[in-house]
Design a protein around this motif. Structure first.
Motif, short mmCIF file in Angstrom:
data_model
loop_
_atom_site.label_atom_id
_atom_site.label_comp_id
_atom_site.label_asym_id
_atom_site.label_seq_id
_atom_site.Cartn_x
_atom_site.Cartn_y
_atom_site.Cartn_z
N SER A 139 -48.81 3.00 -60.43
CA SER A 139 -48.46 2.41 -61.76
C SER A 139 -47.77 1.15 -62.54
O SER A 139 -47.54 0.74 -61.14
N HIS A 140 -48.38 0.95 -63.00
CA HIS A 140 -47.89 -0.83 -63.52
C HIS A 140 -46.66 -0.97 -63.50
O HIS A 140 -45.87 -1.60 -62.89
N GLU A 141 -46.03 -0.11 -63.75
CA GLU A 141 -44.50 0.38 -63.49
C GLU A 141 -43.93 0.02 -61.85
O GLU A 141 -43.29 -0.69 -61.41
N ASP A 142 -44.46 0.64 -61.30
CA ASP A 142 -44.35 0.46 -59.94
C ASP A 142 -44.89 -0.46 -59.21
O ASP A 142 -43.86 -1.15 -58.29
N ILE A 143 -45.76 -1.31 -59.78
CA ILE A 143 -46.31 -2.73 -59.58
C ILE A 143 -45.34 -3.63 -59.81
O ILE A 143 -45.41 -4.55 -58.56
N HIS A 144 -44.52 -3.53 -61.22
CA HIS A 144 -43.34 -4.53 -61.21
C HIS A 144 -42.86 -4.47 -60.74
O HIS A 144 -42.19 -5.61 -60.59
N LYS A 145 -42.32 -3.12 -60.23
CA LYS A 145 -40.32 -3.12 -59.40
C LYS A 145 -41.13 -4.00 -58.02
O LYS A 145 -40.28 -4.44 -57.12
N LEU A 184 -43.18 -6.13 -56.89
CA LEU A 184 -43.48 -7.68 -57.29
C LEU A 184 -42.19 -8.50 -57.74
O LEU A 184 -42.12 -9.31 -56.98
N LEU A 185 -41.17 -7.48 -58.23
CA LEU A 185 -40.13 -7.79 -58.54
C LEU A 185 -39.62 -8.16 -56.64
O LEU A 185 -38.73 -9.25 -56.38
N TYR A 186 -39.39 -7.24 -56.34
CA TYR A 186 -39.13 -7.00 -54.96
C TYR A 186 -39.40 -7.88 -54.01
O TYR A 186 -38.50 -9.44 -53.26
N LEU A 233 -40.86 -11.14 -54.99
CA LEU A 233 -40.56 -12.06 -56.16
C LEU A 233 -39.86 -13.54 -54.99
O LEU A 233 -41.00 -14.91 -55.03
#
Length: 96
Positions: A56-62, A64-66, A68
């Motif tokens: 999901s978009h939330e998983d991809i966001h997590k 990418l934050l990891y 970053l």
């Protein structure tokens, strides 16, 4: 080669950090890694033994934050790879 008692092994308290002849360099490398990637891997996103579903978009966001910190380091590296030869060429060719 001494293997000890194979039928009844003895276990120690755990792994020890290897000794180093350059503790300052090791400390600096670990400090850089803690600075670049301070958070732990979000293991809830990895499903072992189960088929992988769509992210999901939330998983991809997590994720990418990891990553970053490493992404920023790569961007700075690419910027230097492009800019340093370009600036050197300008100094050599223009002689302003």
């Amino acid at each position: 080669m001494d293997l000890g008692n194979i039928s009844k092994p003895t276990y120690g308290p755990g792994l020890e950090a290897p000794g180093s002849s350059t503790p300052g360099l090791v400390t600096m490398a670990h400090g850089f890694l803690r600075l670049v990637q301070p958070s732990a891997l979000p293991t809830e996103l990895i499903n072992f033994g189960q088929p992988q579903s769509e992210f999901s978009h939330e998983d991809i966001h997590k994720l990418l934050l990891y990553e970053l910190g490493f992404l920023i380091c790569v961007a700075i590296g690419v910027l230097f790879i492009i800019l340093v030869p370009l600036v050197g060429c300008c100094f050599c060719c223009c002689r302003c």
